[in-house]
Design an enzyme around this catalytic site. Sequence first.
Site, PDB file in Angstrom:
ATOM      1  N   ARG A  60       0.769  -1.291  -0.077  1.00 50.57           N
ATOM      2  CA  ARG A  60       0.010  -0.006   0.051  1.00 50.57           C
ATOM      3  C   ARG A  60       0.739   1.230   0.017  1.00 50.57           C
ATOM      4  O   ARG A  60       0.805   2.131  -1.010  1.00 50.57           O
ATOM      5  CB  ARG A  60      -0.931   0.015   1.323  1.00 50.57           C
ATOM      6  CG  ARG A  60      -2.294  -0.831   1.089  1.00 50.57           C
ATOM      7  CD  ARG A  60      -2.520  -1.435   2.263  1.00 50.57           C
ATOM      8  NE  ARG A  60      -1.367  -2.317   2.860  1.00 50.57           N
ATOM      9  CZ  ARG A  60      -1.599  -3.747   2.600  1.00 50.57           C
ATOM     10  NH1 ARG A  60      -2.566  -4.191   1.938  1.00 50.57           N
ATOM     11  NH2 ARG A  60      -0.588  -4.475   3.028  1.00 50.57           N
ATOM     12  N   THR A  61       1.779   1.597   0.910  1.00 51.59           N
ATOM     13  CA  THR A  61       2.460   2.621   1.077  1.00 51.59           C
ATOM     14  C   THR A  61       3.388   3.089  -0.119  1.00 51.59           C
ATOM     15  O   THR A  61       3.223   3.964  -0.533  1.00 51.59           O
ATOM     16  CB  THR A  61       3.411   2.359   2.476  1.00 51.59           C
ATOM     17  OG1 THR A  61       2.755   2.151   3.300  1.00 51.59           O
ATOM     18  CG2 THR A  61       3.962   3.846   2.814  1.00 51.59           C
ATOM     19  N   LYS A  88      25.962  -5.176  -0.882  1.00 51.99           N
ATOM     20  CA  LYS A  88      27.525  -5.240  -1.137  1.00 51.99           C
ATOM     21  C   LYS A  88      28.372  -4.205   0.006  1.00 51.99           C
ATOM     22  O   LYS A  88      29.450  -4.248   0.068  1.00 51.99           O
ATOM     23  CB  LYS A  88      28.158  -4.741  -2.587  1.00 51.99           C
ATOM     24  CG  LYS A  88      27.524  -5.202  -3.560  1.00 51.99           C
ATOM     25  CD  LYS A  88      27.809  -4.518  -4.822  1.00 51.99           C
ATOM     26  CE  LYS A  88      26.856  -5.084  -6.029  1.00 51.99           C
ATOM     27  NZ  LYS A  88      27.052  -4.181  -7.275  1.00 51.99           N
ATOM     28  N   ARG A 110      11.357   3.830   3.758  1.00 52.42           N
ATOM     29  CA  ARG A 110      10.709   2.805   4.617  1.00 52.42           C
ATOM     30  C   ARG A 110      12.023   2.054   4.930  1.00 52.42           C
ATOM     31  O   ARG A 110      12.828   1.601   4.091  1.00 52.42           O
ATOM     32  CB  ARG A 110       9.637   1.726   4.089  1.00 52.42           C
ATOM     33  CG  ARG A 110       9.357   0.783   4.940  1.00 52.42           C
ATOM     34  CD  ARG A 110       8.189  -0.080   4.747  1.00 52.42           C
ATOM     35  NE  ARG A 110       6.991   0.632   4.934  1.00 52.42           N
ATOM     36  CZ  ARG A 110       5.709   0.226   5.039  1.00 52.42           C
ATOM     37  NH1 ARG A 110       5.594  -1.193   4.701  1.00 52.42           N
ATOM     38  NH2 ARG A 110       4.557   0.873   5.212  1.00 52.42           N
ATOM     39  N   HIS A 138       4.680   5.618  11.638  1.00 55.81           N
ATOM     40  CA  HIS A 138       4.347   5.308  10.278  1.00 55.81           C
ATOM     41  C   HIS A 138       3.258   6.652  10.158  1.00 55.81           C
ATOM     42  O   HIS A 138       1.994   6.453  10.199  1.00 55.81           O
ATOM     43  CB  HIS A 138       3.705   4.281  10.140  1.00 55.81           C
ATOM     44  CG  HIS A 138       3.220   3.778   8.617  1.00 55.81           C
ATOM     45  ND1 HIS A 138       3.335   4.510   7.375  1.00 55.81           N
ATOM     46  CD2 HIS A 138       2.950   2.728   8.191  1.00 55.81           C
ATOM     47  CE1 HIS A 138       3.073   3.924   6.391  1.00 55.81           C
ATOM     48  NE2 HIS A 138       2.732   2.873   6.782  1.00 55.81           N
TER      49      HIS A 138
END
Length: 310
Positions: A60-61, A88, A110, A138
């Site tokens: 969703r986000t 890496k 995120r 959030h």
Amino acid sequence: MAKGLSVKHLLGIKNINADDINLIFETAENFKEIINRPIKKVPSLRDITIANLFYENSTRTRLSFELAERRLSADVLNFSASSSSVSKGETLVDTVNNILSMKVDMLVMRHPNPGAAVFLSKHISANIINAGDGTHEHPTQALLDAFTIKEKLGNIQGKKIAIIGDIMHSRVALSNIFCLKKLGAEVMVCGPTTLIPKYISSLGVKVSHNLREVLNWCDVANMLRIQLERQDIKYFPSLREYIMQFGLNKSILDSLDKKIIVLHPGPINRGVEITSDVADSSQSVILDQVENGVAIRMAVLYLLAGKVSE
Ligand code: CP
């Protein structure tokens, strides 16, 4: 009403004030009207480039931010940690500085670590929107949740809102508590003792471990998922026992003497925190939340873009 946001970054709801939230809502109402027109795009961010940095999975986000950016005519870069040079050994700050060298103006991030967005904001000058940082905050989820409640009930002030489930591991719970309290709601959290942190009452919320008592009290129930991926030990004896005590089913919902509305931030575990007949019922506003997410994110991006050169 303030003309602009009081902050340069959206790191959490804790850092913004009620005027900021109301300005975001007012702006989102305008954008919601626009994205329901046949021509959904506006040129507002035509000269802005935004990078979406996702170090953790999202449906969703991620899609909602990307759509919001495209609706505002921004240029969009998508970065996924799993397919990048992070594997890496590149650090977060080095990765981001390389992306910013490509003349990127704003970042949406995120990250699984609480505080990652706050940390980054101390090392770079670009505007950052926290799209969820571990168990911390959030903010855009809380804004879209509160916007949806306001849309359905007319106001937030004085409303009784229950947040039910895994409060301990939920960034949605914390951001919702900050947001709803700033807007004058009464908030109660409910779940097993082991999934409610001891500090929670210091945030001005009530605590209950009795689902029926909470549902009889509230106007709104926000059902949260059990975040098994963030749990290193067992917090309740079995999922079956959790469902029996804290799962919301249609017979409980129908037995209440008022029609509450039901929210869920997603992803839903059907049959665990909420049954399918509740999730798909007329009292569920889950898909309204998702629809409103695009307008809320457009509003946040638009308002923060006004601060790109600060
Ligand atoms: N509500 C929410 O943050 O969902 P995603 O993890 O799918 O983005």
